[in-house]
Each structure stands twice: as structure tokens, then as C-alpha cells.
Design a protein around this motif. Structure first.
Motif, PDB file in Angstrom:
ATOM      1  N   TRP A  37       0.825  -1.200   0.000  1.00 15.39           N
ATOM      2  CA  TRP A  37       0.000   0.000   0.000  1.00 15.39           C
ATOM      3  C   TRP A  37       0.868   1.262   0.000  1.00 15.39           C
ATOM      4  CZ3 TRP A  37      -4.566   0.357  -1.756  1.00 15.39           C
ATOM      5  CH2 TRP A  37      -5.470  -0.683  -1.623  1.00 15.39           C
ATOM      6  N   LEU A  38       1.960   1.233   0.729  1.00 17.89           N
ATOM      7  CA  LEU A  38       2.863   2.388   0.736  1.00 17.89           C
ATOM      8  C   LEU A  38       3.506   2.596  -0.640  1.00 17.89           C
ATOM      9  CD1 LEU A  38       4.607   2.081   4.218  1.00 17.89           C
ATOM     10  CD2 LEU A  38       2.982   3.811   3.470  1.00 17.89           C
ATOM     11  N   ALA A  39       3.853   1.505  -1.319  1.00 18.52           N
ATOM     12  CA  ALA A  39       4.437   1.617  -2.654  1.00 18.52           C
ATOM     13  C   ALA A  39       3.425   2.202  -3.636  1.00 18.52           C
ATOM     14  CB  ALA A  39       4.922   0.253  -3.131  1.00 18.52           C
ATOM     15  N   ILE A  40       2.171   1.774  -3.540  1.00 17.28           N
ATOM     16  CA  ILE A  40       1.117   2.299  -4.417  1.00 17.28           C
ATOM     17  C   ILE A  40       0.895   3.788  -4.124  1.00 17.28           C
ATOM     18  CG2 ILE A  40      -1.359   2.197  -4.908  1.00 17.28           C
ATOM     19  CD1 ILE A  40      -1.134  -0.876  -4.464  1.00 17.28           C
ATOM     20  N   ALA A  41       0.833   4.155  -2.850  1.00 18.64           N
ATOM     21  CA  ALA A  41       0.626   5.559  -2.472  1.00 18.64           C
ATOM     22  C   ALA A  41       1.781   6.432  -2.959  1.00 18.64           C
ATOM     23  CB  ALA A  41       0.466   5.676  -0.958  1.00 18.64           C
ATOM     24  N   ALA A  42       3.012   5.951  -2.827  1.00 21.98           N
ATOM     25  CA  ALA A  42       4.171   6.727  -3.280  1.00 21.98           C
ATOM     26  C   ALA A  42       4.137   6.925  -4.792  1.00 21.98           C
ATOM     27  CB  ALA A  42       5.462   6.037  -2.865  1.00 21.98           C
ATOM     28  N   ALA A  43       3.732   5.894  -5.533  1.00 24.94           N
ATOM     29  CA  ALA A  43       3.641   6.018  -6.993  1.00 24.94           C
ATOM     30  C   ALA A  43       2.581   7.052  -7.382  1.00 24.94           C
ATOM     31  CB  ALA A  43       3.322   4.658  -7.615  1.00 24.94           C
ATOM     32  N   LEU A  44       1.435   7.038  -6.727  1.00 27.51           N
ATOM     33  CA  LEU A  44       0.379   8.004  -7.032  1.00 27.51           C
ATOM     34  C   LEU A  44       0.800   9.429  -6.684  1.00 27.51           C
ATOM     35  CD1 LEU A  44      -2.813   6.055  -5.892  1.00 27.51           C
ATOM     36  CD2 LEU A  44      -2.101   6.615  -8.215  1.00 27.51           C
ATOM     37  N   ILE A  45       1.477   9.607  -5.568  1.00 27.28           N
ATOM     38  CA  ILE A  45       1.935  10.941  -5.170  1.00 27.28           C
ATOM     39  C   ILE A  45       2.940  11.484  -6.172  1.00 27.28           C
ATOM     40  CG2 ILE A  45       3.302  12.179  -3.434  1.00 27.28           C
ATOM     41  CD1 ILE A  45       1.830  10.470  -1.327  1.00 27.28           C
ATOM     42  N   SER A  46       3.844  10.639  -6.658  1.00 27.31           N
ATOM     43  CA  SER A  46       4.841  11.108  -7.624  1.00 27.31           C
ATOM     44  C   SER A  46       4.181  11.491  -8.950  1.00 27.31           C
ATOM     45  CB  SER A  46       5.927  10.052  -7.850  1.00 27.31           C
ATOM     46  OG  SER A  46       5.384   8.925  -8.508  1.00 27.31           O
ATOM     47  N   ILE A  47       3.127  10.797  -9.344  1.00 29.80           N
ATOM     48  CA  ILE A  47       2.418  11.149 -10.580  1.00 29.80           C
ATOM     49  C   ILE A  47       1.718  12.486 -10.424  1.00 29.80           C
ATOM     50  CG2 ILE A  47       0.457  10.521 -12.039  1.00 29.80           C
ATOM     51  CD1 ILE A  47       1.274   7.567 -11.604  1.00 29.80           C
ATOM     52  N   VAL A  48       1.041  12.688  -9.313  1.00 23.85           N
ATOM     53  CA  VAL A  48       0.321  13.941  -9.082  1.00 23.85           C
ATOM     54  C   VAL A  48       1.295  15.103  -8.959  1.00 23.85           C
ATOM     55  CG1 VAL A  48      -1.114  15.171  -7.401  1.00 23.85           C
ATOM     56  CG2 VAL A  48      -1.688  12.838  -8.061  1.00 23.85           C
ATOM     57  N   ALA A  49       2.411  14.918  -8.280  1.00 24.97           N
ATOM     58  CA  ALA A  49       3.377  15.997  -8.081  1.00 24.97           C
ATOM     59  C   ALA A  49       4.057  16.413  -9.379  1.00 24.97           C
ATOM     60  CB  ALA A  49       4.424  15.576  -7.062  1.00 24.97           C
ATOM     61  N   SER A  50       4.222  15.496 -10.311  1.00 25.15           N
ATOM     62  CA  SER A  50       4.909  15.830 -11.562  1.00 25.15           C
ATOM     63  C   SER A  50       3.960  16.266 -12.661  1.00 25.15           C
ATOM     64  CB  SER A  50       5.729  14.623 -12.039  1.00 25.15           C
ATOM     65  OG  SER A  50       4.854  13.565 -12.398  1.00 25.15           O
ATOM     66  N   SER A  51       2.677  16.354 -12.382  1.00 28.51           N
ATOM     67  CA  SER A  51       1.693  16.751 -13.380  1.00 28.51           C
ATOM     68  C   SER A  51       1.842  18.228 -13.717  1.00 28.51           C
ATOM     69  CB  SER A  51       0.285  16.478 -12.849  1.00 28.51           C
ATOM     70  OG  SER A  51      -0.665  17.038 -13.709  1.00 28.51           O
ATOM     71  N   PRO A  52       2.058  18.596 -15.017  1.00 29.41           N
ATOM     72  CA  PRO A  52       2.197  20.006 -15.373  1.00 29.41           C
ATOM     73  C   PRO A  52       0.909  20.797 -15.183  1.00 29.41           C
ATOM     74  CG  PRO A  52       2.237  18.630 -17.337  1.00 29.41           C
ATOM     75  CD  PRO A  52       2.215  17.718 -16.145  1.00 29.41           C
ATOM     76  N   ALA A  53      -0.226  20.168 -15.324  1.00 27.61           N
ATOM     77  CA  ALA A  53      -1.492  20.867 -15.137  1.00 27.61           C
ATOM     78  C   ALA A  53      -1.638  21.318 -13.689  1.00 27.61           C
ATOM     79  CB  ALA A  53      -2.656  19.966 -15.533  1.00 27.61           C
ATOM     80  N   GLN A  54      -1.168  20.519 -12.775  1.00 24.12           N
ATOM     81  CA  GLN A  54      -1.249  20.855 -11.365  1.00 24.12           C
ATOM     82  C   GLN A  54      -0.366  22.062 -11.060  1.00 24.12           C
ATOM     83  OE1 GLN A  54      -3.435  19.349  -9.720  1.00 24.12           O
ATOM     84  NE2 GLN A  54      -2.979  19.406  -7.577  1.00 24.12           N
ATOM     85  N   ALA A  55       0.835  22.090 -11.638  1.00 19.88           N
ATOM     86  CA  ALA A  55       1.753  23.189 -11.371  1.00 19.88           C
ATOM     87  C   ALA A  55       1.244  24.487 -11.998  1.00 19.88           C
ATOM     88  CB  ALA A  55       3.130  22.856 -11.920  1.00 19.88           C
ATOM     89  N   ALA A  56       0.694  24.427 -13.214  1.00 26.06           N
ATOM     90  CA  ALA A  56       0.197  25.622 -13.884  1.00 26.06           C
ATOM     91  C   ALA A  56      -1.036  26.175 -13.170  1.00 26.06           C
ATOM     92  CB  ALA A  56      -0.133  25.314 -15.336  1.00 26.06           C
ATOM     93  N   GLY A  57      -1.852  25.326 -12.624  1.00 27.94           N
ATOM     94  CA  GLY A  57      -3.066  25.759 -11.955  1.00 27.94           C
ATOM     95  C   GLY A  57      -2.804  26.407 -10.606  1.00 27.94           C
ATOM     96  N   ALA A  58      -1.607  26.249 -10.057  1.00 21.50           N
ATOM     97  CA  ALA A  58      -1.304  26.781  -8.740  1.00 21.50           C
ATOM     98  C   ALA A  58      -1.090  28.292  -8.773  1.00 21.50           C
ATOM     99  CB  ALA A  58      -0.072  26.089  -8.181  1.00 21.50           C
ATOM    100  N   GLN A  59      -0.739  28.867  -9.931  1.00 24.51           N
ATOM    101  CA  GLN A  59      -0.474  30.295 -10.015  1.00 24.51           C
ATOM    102  C   GLN A  59      -1.779  31.053 -10.284  1.00 24.51           C
ATOM    103  OE1 GLN A  59       2.463  30.919 -12.976  1.00 24.51           O
ATOM    104  NE2 GLN A  59       4.004  29.695 -11.953  1.00 24.51           N
ATOM    105  N   PRO A  60      -1.928  32.215  -9.668  1.00 25.79           N
ATOM    106  CA  PRO A  60      -3.143  32.997  -9.924  1.00 25.79           C
ATOM    107  C   PRO A  60      -3.122  33.585 -11.332  1.00 25.79           C
ATOM    108  CG  PRO A  60      -1.632  34.237  -8.547  1.00 25.79           C
ATOM    109  CD  PRO A  60      -1.049  32.852  -8.711  1.00 25.79           C
ATOM    110  N   PRO A  61      -4.268  33.822 -11.921  1.00 26.44           N
ATOM    111  CA  PRO A  61      -4.304  34.402 -13.271  1.00 26.44           C
ATOM    112  C   PRO A  61      -3.813  35.848 -13.230  1.00 26.44           C
ATOM    113  CG  PRO A  61      -6.502  34.307 -12.348  1.00 26.44           C
ATOM    114  CD  PRO A  61      -5.592  33.584 -11.392  1.00 26.44           C
TER     115      PRO A  61
END
Length: 169
Positions: A37-61
Motif C-alpha cells: 500500500w505504501l508503494a502504491i501511495a508513493a507512486a500516485l503521489i509522484s504522478i500527481v506531483a509531476s503533473s504540469p497541469a497541477q503546477a500551472a493551476g497553482a499560479q493565480p491568473p
């Protein structure tokens, strides 16, 4: 991990299922299950953290462009020297602060025949001192309809235009 009991099997989470249907409970190794379960959680966190859409959405317009006030002043035309004189316009923010560094185009009203371009100074003024006289048909239009001072806009300020007349001097 040892072999499962007689008739049992391992499932994908490392749990041992007994072969005697419902009479035996599922025997799970908590250590193996936690690791997976920890390995699965770590894999999901790394995918979400490296998502460019997530990083672009963090900045205000960026803020929308601001409105400007523009005022054009009466100009003159020297027919003998074949040039326009003293075409001036002032560009300020809505609260009256002058805006420097704006490229301003001076054109005939209606036809939009280009006469000259100037940049606003520290007081917000742009002046076309000796612009060329337009072709004969546009000269009549210039005398009858006047001229426009146009700022085409940029990412900080909206487009704006000012109008005034011109006379023979």
C-alpha cells in the motif's frame, strides 16, 4: 513468506486465503500488505506531483488590463512645408497618473492613413511635431474629420483612442 496452507493461495496483496471456503479467515501478513500500500501511495503521489497541469493551476491568473484616459489636442497643418505640426495626445490612468513609454499612432479619422508614431514621455504626452501630409484625398478628410491618436493596447493597458481636429496654420 512461507507457503500457504493446504489448498490455499496468495492474492495480489500478499494475503493467504485458506482453501476451506468460509470456515477459515483470510490470513494476511500486515507487514507485506503495508509495504504494498505504501508503494502504491508513493507512486500516485509522484504522478500527481509531476503533473504540469497541477503546477500551472497553482499560479493565480494575471490581472486584467487597466483602462486609460486619452485626450488629443488641436493640431495644425503647414501646406507649404507639406507637414502636420503639433499633433499631441496625453494618456493617463483612470485616476490621472501619466503613463510613459506607450507607442501612439497618429492617423487620419475614418481612412486611418498613418501620419506618424510617437512614444509617451514621463508626463504621458506623445507628440508628432513634423509628420508628413497625407495624399490629396486624405488631406480633405483630415481637414474635415480631424485625426486620431491611437494606443493599440498591451498586457497592462486596454486599447484607447483620442480624437481632435486639425486646421491650416
Amino acid at each position: 513468506m512461507s507457503d500457504p496452507p493446504d489448498g490455499g493461495y496468495f492474492n495480489t496483496l500478499g494475503c493467504v486465503h485458506a482453501g476451506l471456503a468460509d470456515k477459515w479467515p483470510t490470513l494476511c501478513s500486515m507487514k507485506q500488505m503495508t509495504k504494498r500500500w505504501l508503494a502504491i501511495a508513493a507512486a500516485l503521489i509522484s504522478i500527481v506531483a509531476s503533473s504540469p497541469a497541477q503546477a500551472a493551476g497553482a499560479q493565480p491568473p494575471p490581472p486584467p488590463p487597466m483602462r486609460l484616459n486619452a485626450v488629443a489636442y488641436y493640431g495644425t497643418m503647414d501646406v507649404i512645408a507639406r507637414e502636420t505640426l503639433g499633433l499631441r495626445a496625453r494618456f493617463t490612468t483612470i485616476d490621472g497618473r501619466p503613463v510613459a513609454g506607450l507607442p501612439i499612432q497618429f492617423v487620419t479619422t475614418g481612412e486611418r492613413w498613418f501620419m506618424c508614431e510617437a512614444t509617451t514621455d514621463l508626463n504621458g504626452f506623445a507628440e508628432c511635431r513634423n509628420g508628413p501630409i497625407p495624399p490629396p484625398i486624405s488631406v480633405l478628410n483630415l481637414l474635415v474629420n480631424g485625426y486620431d491618436a491611437i494606443f493599440e493596447g498591451n498586457r497592462w493597458f486596454r486599447p484607447v483612442m483620442a480624437h481632435n481636429n486639425i486646421g491650416v496654420g
